[in-house]
Scaffold this active site. Structure first.
Site, PDB file in Angstrom:
ATOM      1  N   HIS A 144      15.759  48.765  15.137  1.00 12.15           N
ATOM      2  CA  HIS A 144      15.836  49.803  16.170  1.00 12.15           C
ATOM      3  C   HIS A 144      16.331  49.171  17.456  1.00 12.15           C
ATOM      4  O   HIS A 144      16.491  47.951  17.528  1.00 12.15           O
ATOM      5  CB  HIS A 144      14.458  50.434  16.420  1.00 12.15           C
ATOM      6  CG  HIS A 144      13.435  49.475  16.971  1.00 12.15           C
ATOM      7  ND1 HIS A 144      12.592  48.745  16.171  1.00 12.15           N
ATOM      8  CD2 HIS A 144      13.143  49.130  18.252  1.00 12.15           C
ATOM      9  CE1 HIS A 144      11.836  47.977  16.938  1.00 12.15           C
ATOM     10  NE2 HIS A 144      12.142  48.182  18.193  1.00 12.15           N
ATOM     11  N   HIS A 151       9.190  53.840  14.921  1.00 14.23           N
ATOM     12  CA  HIS A 151      10.319  54.244  15.748  1.00 14.23           C
ATOM     13  C   HIS A 151      11.647  53.818  15.126  1.00 14.23           C
ATOM     14  O   HIS A 151      11.730  52.754  14.518  1.00 14.23           O
ATOM     15  CB  HIS A 151      10.218  53.720  17.177  1.00 14.23           C
ATOM     16  CG  HIS A 151       9.991  52.242  17.323  1.00 14.23           C
ATOM     17  ND1 HIS A 151       9.322  51.483  16.403  1.00 14.23           N
ATOM     18  CD2 HIS A 151      10.335  51.379  18.301  1.00 14.23           C
ATOM     19  CE1 HIS A 151       9.273  50.226  16.808  1.00 14.23           C
ATOM     20  NE2 HIS A 151       9.878  50.124  17.958  1.00 14.23           N
ATOM     21  N   HIS A 177      16.655  46.131  24.416  1.00 13.41           N
ATOM     22  CA  HIS A 177      16.670  45.168  23.317  1.00 13.41           C
ATOM     23  C   HIS A 177      17.130  45.773  22.005  1.00 13.41           C
ATOM     24  O   HIS A 177      17.060  46.982  21.802  1.00 13.41           O
ATOM     25  CB  HIS A 177      15.296  44.504  23.115  1.00 13.41           C
ATOM     26  CG  HIS A 177      14.202  45.389  22.570  1.00 13.41           C
ATOM     27  ND1 HIS A 177      13.256  45.991  23.367  1.00 13.41           N
ATOM     28  CD2 HIS A 177      13.884  45.742  21.302  1.00 13.41           C
ATOM     29  CE1 HIS A 177      12.414  46.682  22.616  1.00 13.41           C
ATOM     30  NE2 HIS A 177      12.755  46.548  21.356  1.00 13.41           N
ATOM     31  N   HIS A 186       2.315  44.704  20.785  1.00 14.04           N
ATOM     32  CA  HIS A 186       2.505  45.866  21.656  1.00 14.04           C
ATOM     33  C   HIS A 186       1.325  46.821  21.481  1.00 14.04           C
ATOM     34  O   HIS A 186       0.743  46.902  20.405  1.00 14.04           O
ATOM     35  CB  HIS A 186       3.757  46.646  21.234  1.00 14.04           C
ATOM     36  CG  HIS A 186       5.051  45.984  21.545  1.00 14.04           C
ATOM     37  ND1 HIS A 186       5.377  45.505  22.792  1.00 14.04           N
ATOM     38  CD2 HIS A 186       6.138  45.763  20.763  1.00 14.04           C
ATOM     39  CE1 HIS A 186       6.606  45.014  22.756  1.00 14.04           C
ATOM     40  NE2 HIS A 186       7.087  45.157  21.542  1.00 14.04           N
ATOM     41  N   TYR A 242       9.798  38.813  22.318  1.00 17.35           N
ATOM     42  CA  TYR A 242      11.027  39.143  23.036  1.00 17.35           C
ATOM     43  C   TYR A 242      11.677  37.845  23.492  1.00 17.35           C
ATOM     44  O   TYR A 242      11.005  36.984  24.052  1.00 17.35           O
ATOM     45  CB  TYR A 242      10.734  39.941  24.308  1.00 17.35           C
ATOM     46  CG  TYR A 242      10.410  41.402  24.155  1.00 17.35           C
ATOM     47  CD1 TYR A 242       9.676  42.045  25.155  1.00 17.35           C
ATOM     48  CD2 TYR A 242      10.845  42.166  23.093  1.00 17.35           C
ATOM     49  CE1 TYR A 242       9.372  43.398  25.084  1.00 17.35           C
ATOM     50  CE2 TYR A 242      10.546  43.523  23.011  1.00 17.35           C
ATOM     51  CZ  TYR A 242       9.807  44.133  24.009  1.00 17.35           C
ATOM     52  OH  TYR A 242       9.515  45.469  23.942  1.00 17.35           O
ATOM     53  N   GLU A 289      14.472  41.354  20.007  1.00 19.23           N
ATOM     54  CA  GLU A 289      13.076  41.373  19.566  1.00 19.23           C
ATOM     55  C   GLU A 289      13.057  41.024  18.087  1.00 19.23           C
ATOM     56  O   GLU A 289      13.930  41.437  17.325  1.00 19.23           O
ATOM     57  CB  GLU A 289      12.466  42.761  19.752  1.00 19.23           C
ATOM     58  CG  GLU A 289      11.024  42.858  19.270  1.00 19.23           C
ATOM     59  CD  GLU A 289      10.428  44.262  19.352  1.00 19.23           C
ATOM     60  OE1 GLU A 289      11.144  45.250  19.087  1.00 19.23           O
ATOM     61  OE2 GLU A 289       9.229  44.369  19.691  1.00 19.23           O
TER      62      GLU A 289
END
Lengths: 307, 102
Positions: A153, A199, A214, A246, A255, A265
């Site tokens: 993503h 996501h 990112h 997270h 990161y 990431e």
């Protein structure tokens, strides 16, 4: 997949020097170079991905993202979504087949946040790298670096994320799996999915349009993530933060930055989503914990370092 | 090869620190835990470490044209992560104008 959008298909990233970029994306992250074209673009993929490529690097004098594309189930769907985007009011362009080598025609549309997105139905399917689809072995033996499995993503920054989220939700059929809301109920961030993943794309409200926070590549577990952090140190790669977790998505993450300053990431784990799941909400007063679950405070780079 | 060492004076923050000729002024600052220039990507891409060199000589490496164009370059602006000193430097930090604070 309500409207036929399957998954993130490809991302084109601008790099200041191609050789150094390939050391980062191939040697360090473990993507595999699959092709180059006569514009000098280099095509990469993660080993578990069945399509020919998922990352395209283009050398430029500015870092950032050119576009991100999503694969849809078939050409009928592509036509339907193209018309729906036109009806919605997006500026829609046709990119001919083979403009990206091995990829069919792409429908490109702009967005209120200033990003360019694409949809396509066809891409050469080369299969998982070095792994057959008959009696397959567990993993290929010549991977390098972090051995990332796929491009997963991206997180994009820009103004009026409500506008872009509206397109993704109502035209393209994405669900809002997670969000950050401020005191007055305004959405500061939206994480959207078209699959079982937490996501497939995410947005954070930001004054400058078209910004790239990112690109993200999937690893399998926490041990892989620790090993990735070791490799970051061994290669003197610029670290942003991690390994850590997270709050949003609960994904475990690192990161770091490519040689052009684009943030990368690597992550593993975290939440999953089904269409009957309610949207998970983080409140703005807990933004530190939402982004960095252990540190519980933002670093200055999170809101400011974009390309 | 013996490294030459120079002093970097950050005039707007009233701080100074030592930097060798083989490291950028940003990395040298991080090494001594000084906090007078914003730290971003460290790779010339994001612009957050934009400084102005007031006096002194230096070399620069690759910086994204989105943040340093040729006018900026001529006026003494640079990204600190790409500045390698060849003499003592007097600089001003905080020239990235779009910083967001939480």
């Amino acid at each position: 997949m309500k409207k036929g959008v399957m998954r993130p298909g490809h991302i084109q990233i601008r790099v200041l020097n191609m050789d150094e970029a390939l050391e980062h994306y191939c040697d360090l992250i473990g993507l595999i170079e699959v092709d180059r074209d006569d514009q000098g673009r280099v095509y990469l993929k993660g080993w578990t991905e069945v399509d020919k490529f998922s990352v395209i690097l283009r050398e430029s004098d500015q870092a950032g993202m050119d576009f991100v594309g999503y694969k849809v189930v078939d050409t009928t769907t592509l036509e339907q979504l193209k018309q729906a985007l036109i009806d919605y009011g997006c500026k829609v362009d046709e990119i001919p087949a083979q403009e990206l080598r091995g990829c069919g025609r792409r429908v490109r549309f702009d967005s209120p946040t200033g990003h360019l997105f694409e949809l396509y139905a066809e891409k050469e399917q080369t299969g998982k790298w070095e792994i057959s689809d008959t009696n397959p072995d567990a993993w290929p033996r010549n991977l390098t670096g972090m051995r990332a499995t796929r491009f997963d993503h991206c997180l994009l920054y820009g103004p009026n994320i409500a506008g872009t989220i509206d397109i993704f939700q109502h035209v393209l059929g994405f669900d809002i799996s997670e969000q950050v809301i401020d005191d007055s109920g305004v959405r500061l961030s939206g994480f959207l999915t078209v699959s079982n993943k937490a996501h497939d794309i995410a947005f954070i409200e930001h004054p400058e349009p078209g910004k790239f926070h990112h690109s993200s590549f999937l690893l399998e577990n926490w041990e892989d993530l620790l090993r990735a952090a070791d490799l970051i140190s061994m290669t003197d790669t610029s670290l942003d933060i991690g390994p850590t977790r997270h709050g949003i998505t609960h994904g475990k993450t690192i990161y770091f930055f490519d040689p052009s300053g684009n943030r990368t990431e690597v992550f593993c784990g975290g939440n999953y989503h089904y269409p009957d799941h309610k949207t998970i909400t983080w409140t703005a007063d807990k933004l530190g914990k939402a982004i960095f679950y252990h540190d519980r405070q933002l670093n200055e780079r999170f809101l400011n370092v974009v390309t | 090869m013996i490294q030459k060492k120079f002093t970097i004076f950050v005039t707007n923050r009233d701080q100074q620190y030592v930097c060798s000729d083989s490291e950028s002024i940003l990395i040298a600052m991080e090494k001594v835990n000084a906090r007078c220039i914003h730290v971003g990507c460290r790779k010339g891409g994001c612009g957050i470490c934009k400084v102005k060199i007031i006096t002194g000589t230096y070399k620069t490496y690759r910086m994204s044209k989105a943040h340093i164009n040729s006018n900026d370059d001529n006026a003494g602006f640079a990204l600190a992560c790409q500045v390698y000193p060849t003499s003592d430097l007097h600089i001003e930090s905080d020239h990235f104008t779009k910083l967001i604070t939480v």
